[in-house]
Design a protein around this motif. Structure first.
Motif, PDB file in Angstrom:
ATOM      1  N   ILE A  71       1.148  -0.911  -0.178  1.00 37.71           N
ATOM      2  CA  ILE A  71      -0.038   0.814   0.015  1.00 37.71           C
ATOM      3  C   ILE A  71       0.856   1.434  -0.273  1.00 37.71           C
ATOM      4  N   SER A  72       0.433   2.018  -1.147  1.00 38.51           N
ATOM      5  CA  SER A  72       1.585   2.753  -1.316  1.00 38.51           C
ATOM      6  C   SER A  72       1.141   4.251  -1.691  1.00 38.51           C
ATOM      7  N   PRO A  73       1.661   5.468  -1.007  1.00 42.05           N
ATOM      8  CA  PRO A  73       0.355   6.840  -1.790  1.00 42.05           C
ATOM      9  C   PRO A  73       1.005   7.587  -2.892  1.00 42.05           C
ATOM     10  N   LEU A  74       2.052   7.322  -2.818  1.00 39.77           N
ATOM     11  CA  LEU A  74       2.735   7.814  -4.151  1.00 39.77           C
ATOM     12  C   LEU A  74       2.969   7.436  -5.821  1.00 39.77           C
ATOM     13  N   ILE A  75       1.677   7.822  -6.560  1.00 44.30           N
ATOM     14  CA  ILE A  75       1.588   7.374  -7.957  1.00 44.30           C
ATOM     15  C   ILE A  75       2.980   7.088  -8.033  1.00 44.30           C
ATOM     16  N   SER A  76       3.906   7.877  -8.564  1.00 40.82           N
ATOM     17  CA  SER A  76       5.037   8.200  -9.613  1.00 40.82           C
ATOM     18  C   SER A  76       6.209   7.066  -8.772  1.00 40.82           C
ATOM     19  N   LEU A  77       6.308   7.168  -7.640  1.00 35.81           N
ATOM     20  CA  LEU A  77       7.620   6.272  -7.272  1.00 35.81           C
ATOM     21  C   LEU A  77       6.865   4.676  -7.519  1.00 35.81           C
ATOM     22  N   MET A  78       5.758   4.438  -7.371  1.00 30.63           N
ATOM     23  CA  MET A  78       4.683   2.585  -7.447  1.00 30.63           C
ATOM     24  C   MET A  78       5.406   2.567  -8.389  1.00 30.63           C
TER      25      MET A  78
END
Length: 197
Positions: A71-78
């Motif tokens: 679960i990650s809030p950072l779309i670009s990092l994902m």
């Protein structure tokens, strides 16, 4: 015996570190954390950026049976992480608002069929009834909650959608969870532990 299976898992973790990721040895407390999660335990990991946090969930996801849900809030990092993992030969994908409905359905099918090692999901998507239904049909190895300080109202980056992540423990009590952050003072750490059960 239980000890033998723990030794086998430790050996497998080291093999993955060497062969998949190309590192000769674990750093700091990585091995201890990986052993805890691989063995079915939960952990809160406080590690500076660049300290090798992501290996603490990536390797247990590959050692344990099933797909690791990150679960990650950072779309670009994902997207960057998925690209990097795919380059290492790891079967990784993401579900976020950049995908079309068809692309999202295709990724969900891959999860249900057991064709993914890791799946990155935005927190607001994870808490939807549809996503929970999909997750219940899949074989899951672990839940990793990245940027876990977002769950704390004392944290500098509080996100209300993170409060719903306590449902992971309620719906999937036997799946290990690892919460990771680079920044959390003692009050925030206690808050993370309490809010995520």
């Amino acid at each position: 015996s239980r000890r033998n299976s723990a030794v086998k898992m430790n050996n497998k973790a080291l093999q993955i570190l060497n062969k998949t990721f190309g590192y000769p040895a674990f750093r700091g407390r990585q091995e201890e954390i990986i052993n805890e999660i691989t063995g079915g335990g939960d952990a809160l990991v406080l590690m500076p950026t660049g300290g090798g946090k992501s290996l603490c969930y990536q390797i247990p996801s590959l050692v344990r049976e099933g797909t690791g849900i990150v679960i990650s809030p950072l779309i670009s990092l994902m997207q960057d992480q998925v690209t990097a993992l795919n380059a290492f030969g790891v079967k990784a994908a993401f579900l976020n608002s950049t995908l079309t409905a068809d692309e999202a359905r295709c990724t969900e099918d891959q999860l249900i069929k057991g064709n993914l090692d890791l799946l990155f999901i935005a927190p607001e998507r994870l808490a939807t009834p549809r996503m929970l239904h999909v997750l219940e049909k899949a074989k899951l190895s672990l839940f990793a909650i990245d940027e876990a300080h977002c769950v704390s109202q004392w944290g500098h980056d509080f996100r209300p959608e993170y409060l719903k992540l306590s449902l992971i423990h309620e719906r999937f009590p036997n799946i290990p969870r690892i919460a990771l952050t680079a920044t959390a003072d003692e009050v925030t750490r206690k808050d993370i532990v309490q809010r995520l059960s």
